[in-house]
Design an enzyme around this catalytic site. Sequence first.
Site, PDB file in Angstrom:
ATOM      1  N   GLU A  61      11.963  12.969   0.435  1.00  0.00           N
ATOM      2  CA  GLU A  61      10.914  12.291  -0.328  1.00  0.00           C
ATOM      3  C   GLU A  61       9.515  12.788   0.061  1.00  0.00           C
ATOM      4  O   GLU A  61       8.667  12.975  -0.804  1.00  0.00           O
ATOM      5  CB  GLU A  61      11.018  10.775  -0.130  1.00  0.00           C
ATOM      6  CG  GLU A  61       9.855   9.954  -0.678  1.00  0.00           C
ATOM      7  CD  GLU A  61       9.796   9.914  -2.200  1.00  0.00           C
ATOM      8  OE1 GLU A  61      10.816  10.209  -2.844  1.00  0.00           O
ATOM      9  OE2 GLU A  61       8.716   9.601  -2.730  1.00  0.00           O
ATOM     10  N   TRP A  73       7.522   0.139   3.892  1.00  0.00           N
ATOM     11  CA  TRP A  73       8.186   0.825   2.776  1.00  0.00           C
ATOM     12  C   TRP A  73       9.597   1.219   3.163  1.00  0.00           C
ATOM     13  O   TRP A  73      10.410   1.542   2.306  1.00  0.00           O
ATOM     14  CB  TRP A  73       7.381   2.039   2.321  1.00  0.00           C
ATOM     15  CG  TRP A  73       7.583   3.294   3.096  1.00  0.00           C
ATOM     16  CD1 TRP A  73       7.145   3.536   4.367  1.00  0.00           C
ATOM     17  CD2 TRP A  73       8.259   4.486   2.672  1.00  0.00           C
ATOM     18  NE1 TRP A  73       7.503   4.802   4.749  1.00  0.00           N
ATOM     19  CE2 TRP A  73       8.187   5.414   3.737  1.00  0.00           C
ATOM     20  CE3 TRP A  73       8.910   4.868   1.507  1.00  0.00           C
ATOM     21  CZ2 TRP A  73       8.749   6.689   3.661  1.00  0.00           C
ATOM     22  CZ3 TRP A  73       9.463   6.143   1.446  1.00  0.00           C
ATOM     23  CH2 TRP A  73       9.382   7.035   2.508  1.00  0.00           C
ATOM     24  N   HIS A 102      13.188  11.741   4.102  1.00  0.00           N
ATOM     25  CA  HIS A 102      12.509  12.983   4.453  1.00  0.00           C
ATOM     26  C   HIS A 102      12.351  13.927   3.270  1.00  0.00           C
ATOM     27  O   HIS A 102      11.247  14.429   3.053  1.00  0.00           O
ATOM     28  CB  HIS A 102      13.088  13.668   5.686  1.00  0.00           C
ATOM     29  CG  HIS A 102      12.022  14.532   6.285  1.00  0.00           C
ATOM     30  ND1 HIS A 102      11.047  14.039   7.106  1.00  0.00           N
ATOM     31  CD2 HIS A 102      11.699  15.814   6.038  1.00  0.00           C
ATOM     32  CE1 HIS A 102      10.184  15.000   7.364  1.00  0.00           C
ATOM     33  NE2 HIS A 102      10.555  16.086   6.740  1.00  0.00           N
ATOM     34  N   HIS A 115      14.937  12.886  12.836  1.00  0.00           N
ATOM     35  CA  HIS A 115      13.731  12.941  13.675  1.00  0.00           C
ATOM     36  C   HIS A 115      12.875  11.685  13.501  1.00  0.00           C
ATOM     37  O   HIS A 115      11.944  11.472  14.263  1.00  0.00           O
ATOM     38  CB  HIS A 115      12.931  14.241  13.460  1.00  0.00           C
ATOM     39  CG  HIS A 115      12.253  14.356  12.138  1.00  0.00           C
ATOM     40  ND1 HIS A 115      12.028  15.546  11.506  1.00  0.00           N
ATOM     41  CD2 HIS A 115      11.742  13.428  11.316  1.00  0.00           C
ATOM     42  CE1 HIS A 115      11.417  15.349  10.362  1.00  0.00           C
ATOM     43  NE2 HIS A 115      11.230  14.072  10.225  1.00  0.00           N
ATOM     44  N   HIS A 116      13.206  10.880  12.484  1.00  0.00           N
ATOM     45  CA  HIS A 116      12.543   9.572  12.364  1.00  0.00           C
ATOM     46  C   HIS A 116      13.204   8.540  13.268  1.00  0.00           C
ATOM     47  O   HIS A 116      12.777   7.404  13.316  1.00  0.00           O
ATOM     48  CB  HIS A 116      12.609   9.083  10.920  1.00  0.00           C
ATOM     49  CG  HIS A 116      11.890   9.979   9.964  1.00  0.00           C
ATOM     50  ND1 HIS A 116      10.562   9.839   9.664  1.00  0.00           N
ATOM     51  CD2 HIS A 116      12.310  11.048   9.246  1.00  0.00           C
ATOM     52  CE1 HIS A 116      10.198  10.774   8.800  1.00  0.00           C
ATOM     53  NE2 HIS A 116      11.241  11.527   8.536  1.00  0.00           N
ATOM     54  N   SER A 127      -1.469  26.817  -5.235  1.00  0.00           N
ATOM     55  CA  SER A 127      -1.252  28.243  -5.481  1.00  0.00           C
ATOM     56  C   SER A 127      -1.968  28.692  -6.756  1.00  0.00           C
ATOM     57  O   SER A 127      -2.638  29.730  -6.775  1.00  0.00           O
ATOM     58  CB  SER A 127       0.239  28.549  -5.607  1.00  0.00           C
ATOM     59  OG  SER A 127       0.899  28.247  -4.404  1.00  0.00           O
ATOM     60  N   SER A 166      13.814   6.019 -12.919  1.00  0.00           N
ATOM     61  CA  SER A 166      12.772   6.707 -13.672  1.00  0.00           C
ATOM     62  C   SER A 166      12.622   8.152 -13.190  1.00  0.00           C
ATOM     63  O   SER A 166      12.565   9.093 -13.982  1.00  0.00           O
ATOM     64  CB  SER A 166      11.460   5.945 -13.515  1.00  0.00           C
ATOM     65  OG  SER A 166      10.362   6.785 -13.741  1.00  0.00           O
ATOM     66  N   SER A 167      12.595   8.324 -11.868  1.00  0.00           N
ATOM     67  CA  SER A 167      12.389   9.670 -11.332  1.00  0.00           C
ATOM     68  C   SER A 167      13.596  10.564 -11.550  1.00  0.00           C
ATOM     69  O   SER A 167      13.450  11.761 -11.783  1.00  0.00           O
ATOM     70  CB  SER A 167      12.077   9.601  -9.835  1.00  0.00           C
ATOM     71  OG  SER A 167      10.798   9.089  -9.644  1.00  0.00           O
ATOM     72  N   ARG A 224       1.399   0.720  15.444  1.00  0.00           N
ATOM     73  CA  ARG A 224       1.063   0.570  14.031  1.00  0.00           C
ATOM     74  C   ARG A 224       1.642  -0.755  13.522  1.00  0.00           C
ATOM     75  O   ARG A 224       2.384  -1.425  14.214  1.00  0.00           O
ATOM     76  CB  ARG A 224       1.611   1.745  13.231  1.00  0.00           C
ATOM     77  CG  ARG A 224       3.116   1.888  13.291  1.00  0.00           C
ATOM     78  CD  ARG A 224       3.591   3.195  12.689  1.00  0.00           C
ATOM     79  NE  ARG A 224       3.614   3.131  11.237  1.00  0.00           N
ATOM     80  CZ  ARG A 224       4.516   3.788  10.477  1.00  0.00           C
ATOM     81  NH1 ARG A 224       5.440   4.555  11.041  1.00  0.00           N
ATOM     82  NH2 ARG A 224       4.487   3.690   9.166  1.00  0.00           N
ATOM     83  N   HIS A 270       0.844  -1.201   0.000  1.00  0.00           N
ATOM     84  CA  HIS A 270       0.000   0.000   0.000  1.00  0.00           C
ATOM     85  C   HIS A 270       0.877   1.247   0.000  1.00  0.00           C
ATOM     86  O   HIS A 270       0.682   2.171  -0.793  1.00  0.00           O
ATOM     87  CB  HIS A 270      -0.928  -0.013   1.213  1.00  0.00           C
ATOM     88  CG  HIS A 270      -1.586   1.309   1.505  1.00  0.00           C
ATOM     89  ND1 HIS A 270      -2.593   1.837   0.738  1.00  0.00           N
ATOM     90  CD2 HIS A 270      -1.354   2.223   2.482  1.00  0.00           C
ATOM     91  CE1 HIS A 270      -2.966   3.009   1.222  1.00  0.00           C
ATOM     92  NE2 HIS A 270      -2.219   3.277   2.283  1.00  0.00           N
ATOM     93  N   THR A 322       6.493  26.658   5.876  1.00  0.00           N
ATOM     94  CA  THR A 322       5.191  26.054   5.583  1.00  0.00           C
ATOM     95  C   THR A 322       4.074  26.995   6.019  1.00  0.00           C
ATOM     96  O   THR A 322       3.073  27.165   5.314  1.00  0.00           O
ATOM     97  CB  THR A 322       5.056  24.702   6.305  1.00  0.00           C
ATOM     98  OG1 THR A 322       6.269  23.984   6.145  1.00  0.00           O
ATOM     99  CG2 THR A 322       3.922  23.893   5.737  1.00  0.00           C
ATOM    100  N   LYS A 357       3.480  29.676   3.553  1.00  0.00           N
ATOM    101  CA  LYS A 357       2.664  29.257   2.423  1.00  0.00           C
ATOM    102  C   LYS A 357       1.182  29.246   2.782  1.00  0.00           C
ATOM    103  O   LYS A 357       0.349  29.759   2.045  1.00  0.00           O
ATOM    104  CB  LYS A 357       3.102  27.871   1.928  1.00  0.00           C
ATOM    105  CG  LYS A 357       4.521  27.861   1.395  1.00  0.00           C
ATOM    106  CD  LYS A 357       4.803  26.705   0.461  1.00  0.00           C
ATOM    107  CE  LYS A 357       4.146  26.873  -0.877  1.00  0.00           C
ATOM    108  NZ  LYS A 357       4.839  27.818  -1.762  1.00  0.00           N
ATOM    109  N   ASP A 373       7.947  21.459 -26.045  1.00  0.00           N
ATOM    110  CA  ASP A 373       7.897  20.118 -25.454  1.00  0.00           C
ATOM    111  C   ASP A 373       8.918  20.096 -24.330  1.00  0.00           C
ATOM    112  O   ASP A 373       9.513  21.119 -24.000  1.00  0.00           O
ATOM    113  CB  ASP A 373       8.222  19.041 -26.510  1.00  0.00           C
ATOM    114  CG  ASP A 373       7.614  17.684 -26.133  1.00  0.00           C
ATOM    115  OD1 ASP A 373       7.800  17.271 -24.974  1.00  0.00           O
ATOM    116  OD2 ASP A 373       6.962  17.062 -26.979  1.00  0.00           O
ATOM    117  N   TYR A 428       8.730  15.672   1.002  1.00  0.00           N
ATOM    118  CA  TYR A 428       8.507  16.982   0.369  1.00  0.00           C
ATOM    119  C   TYR A 428       8.341  16.834  -1.126  1.00  0.00           C
ATOM    120  O   TYR A 428       7.639  17.628  -1.752  1.00  0.00           O
ATOM    121  CB  TYR A 428       9.628  17.945   0.736  1.00  0.00           C
ATOM    122  CG  TYR A 428       9.637  18.213   2.217  1.00  0.00           C
ATOM    123  CD1 TYR A 428       8.456  18.582   2.847  1.00  0.00           C
ATOM    124  CD2 TYR A 428      10.762  18.037   2.996  1.00  0.00           C
ATOM    125  CE1 TYR A 428       8.401  18.774   4.206  1.00  0.00           C
ATOM    126  CE2 TYR A 428      10.714  18.229   4.363  1.00  0.00           C
ATOM    127  CZ  TYR A 428       9.539  18.597   4.958  1.00  0.00           C
ATOM    128  OH  TYR A 428       9.483  18.773   6.303  1.00  0.00           O
TER     129      TYR A 428
END
Lengths: 567, 184
Positions: free
Chosen positions: A283, A167, A281, A330-331, A296, A197-198, A478, A97, A356, A359, A127, A285
């Site tokens: 990731e 994950w 981390h 922090h993880h 926006s 790919s990314s 969890r 998931h 943040t 924004k 293009d 963002y």
Amino acid sequence: MTTVSGFVSSDAEKHAAHTPPTGLRRYLFATNHKDIGTLYLCFAIMAGVIGSLLSIAIRAELMSPGMHVFPVISAIMSGDGSDGAARNLYNVFFSAHALVMIFFMVMPAMMGGFGNWFVPLMIGAPDMAFPRLNNLSFWLLVASFCMLVSSMFVEGSPGMNGFGGGWVLYPPFSSTMGTPGPAGDFIILSLHLAGASSIVGAINFIATIFNMRAPGMTLFRMPLFVWSVLATAFLLLLALPVLAGALTMLLTDRNFHTSFFDPAGGGDPLLFQHLFWFFGHPEVYILILPGFGMISQIVSTFSRKPVFGYMGMVLAMLTICALGFVVWAHHMFVTGIPLAEQEFFVITTMAIAVPTGVKVFSWIATMWGGSIAMRPPMLWAIGFIFVFTVGGVTGVVLANASLDRQLHDTYYVVAHFHFTMSLGAVFSIFAGFYYWFPKMTGYLYNERLAKLHFWLTFAGINIVFLPQHFLGFAGMPRRQVDYADAFTLWNFVSSIGAFIAGIGTLVFLYLLYEAFAAKRVAAANPWGEGATTLEWTLPSPPPFHQFETPPAIRFDGAGAAVAEGGH
Amino acid sequence: MDALATRRNRTLALASVGAAVGMLGFAYAAATFYSAFCRAFGLYGATQVASKGSESVGGRTLTVLFDANVAPGLDWRLEPETASLKLRTGKTATVYFRAQNLSGQPLAANALFNVTPEISGPWFDKIQCFCFQEQRLGPHESAEWPVVFFLDPKLETDASMAGVEAITLSYTLFAARDDARSTQ
């Protein structure tokens, strides 16, 4: 506007001679940024449906204590309905998931889908810079997805199918100690391909945005969505290779007797966590920044005002990118890192709330005094601002190392990141989808259905995740298939919410069918004077090729981009 | 696209590839320097190495507990001669660990170690330890290995050590890589 329609007709004449390839060839060999964007969006919808089905299975299981659903699914999938197989399958499901939603739904929709479709249009480019690389990006992702699905059907842990380590793929569970079977290698190689790919996609976006802007489209006149894609591309470029490195080390540990993460050979499993979160981390963002950009555009369009504090918005995004690389531990507050390190990571993490906040307040200030039209994209955008703020605030709570000791690996964390991702990122994707659907397809959708979809999703998903804060505070861990009776009530409520949101998804699929069946033709700009970016100067859908010779971009007094000449 | 734009795109793409490859190298560099970094700063309970005992004696007395384990796949036994002792900071202590090779063949092993709470790593100094090098034992051979260590009196200046009354020194013996492979 007249000039625009003028060069569209000349465009059509010019390309009458070479019409786009048809059928399978058009998409298999696609190099056109709009075709590839469409492929990415279709892929993301498919992956999103699969990921949602996985989560609904999880919520169905957690509706009451005990094991009810997964023994049945396990019996169907592998013929083994035993308790152990069912528990393993639950782990496989939540791992899949997460991976499906992150790598195959949110990222392809935001960067691959909307990024490909609208970055060239918004900057007046014909293009992407490297159309063939663009094709490679997409098909690598398909290959990657096939490997992920394959992993669910081969052996992972002894006697069990699939990889159930989440994950994050922490060793030693992901090393040969916990997952000796090929499912672990499939997952690692799948993420390698998705990463490649990314990275290729990110390079393409960087080259396109720096080099292919039309005259007059300076960096600081670019729409905020283009800025958000540029910032995300840099995050991808710098963060994903670190994941690739960590995964390669894991792969060689598993297969070639290296010992990066194996203490027997002088390695350390915690090193993997550092490398993973150094990628992980940024990731998160990556998953939200393009959403910021879309919100926006949408808030500005439907408030009929230029976005408040453009420069502040750009700098806030760049600050978030920079800070994103110095918060990873922090993880890992509960892994025994020294006090001074904890202090450092608490401070940097809390500091992210500042850009943040800039924004969020700028979006509100954009709406303030605006002529707000509550069309479906705006509903989703306002929903985004609400749920993302909730998720952000619980993030500040979790940033406290002392509180995190209690809340780590509880449902509080699950609630937090789903409010930012499952609600935040997904709401921004739907906002963007409803904003640009008429542009991409040339058809109008049924706005009542779109609003129904919004309210079902908004209600459903809040019912899913709000109670999970309570469960987390009460200490429910969890990643567990079963739980103590005391947690029954809020788990039951949470599951009901998942079913409501699931009905919302069905409404969305019906809306798609209805829009294509009814064929209500959309004008070039269905949103009126608030829509000021270049894509709205082209017809809906835009011609197969646009801006063949760069148009000169002029900004009128209201800040609207007008393309002159060109083609 | 004209030739100039194509060239500029190529340059930018190559620079981007360079950045990506650089980050990949950074990941491997991090792996290389990680354990050296942990040892230097005593992170994650990595202990310090001293050549001689402390010159001063401090005022606090802490309990030091000993823990010994053998990883799966190595047919050895390892145990400390005592479960714990009380030690004043700055005083040097010696504790013996009894090891025995239970198998019928000569084997080599490495001991990995740390101290908990991890924050005490910078203040735990070993002068002599069997964990400094690989250990070999013949078939059914036994040995007594000394560990000579002291607690640095400077730990009393570390505010985060104020509440720490006991430190656990833990060892795990792993089969040396080559032996592990040959017996598989």
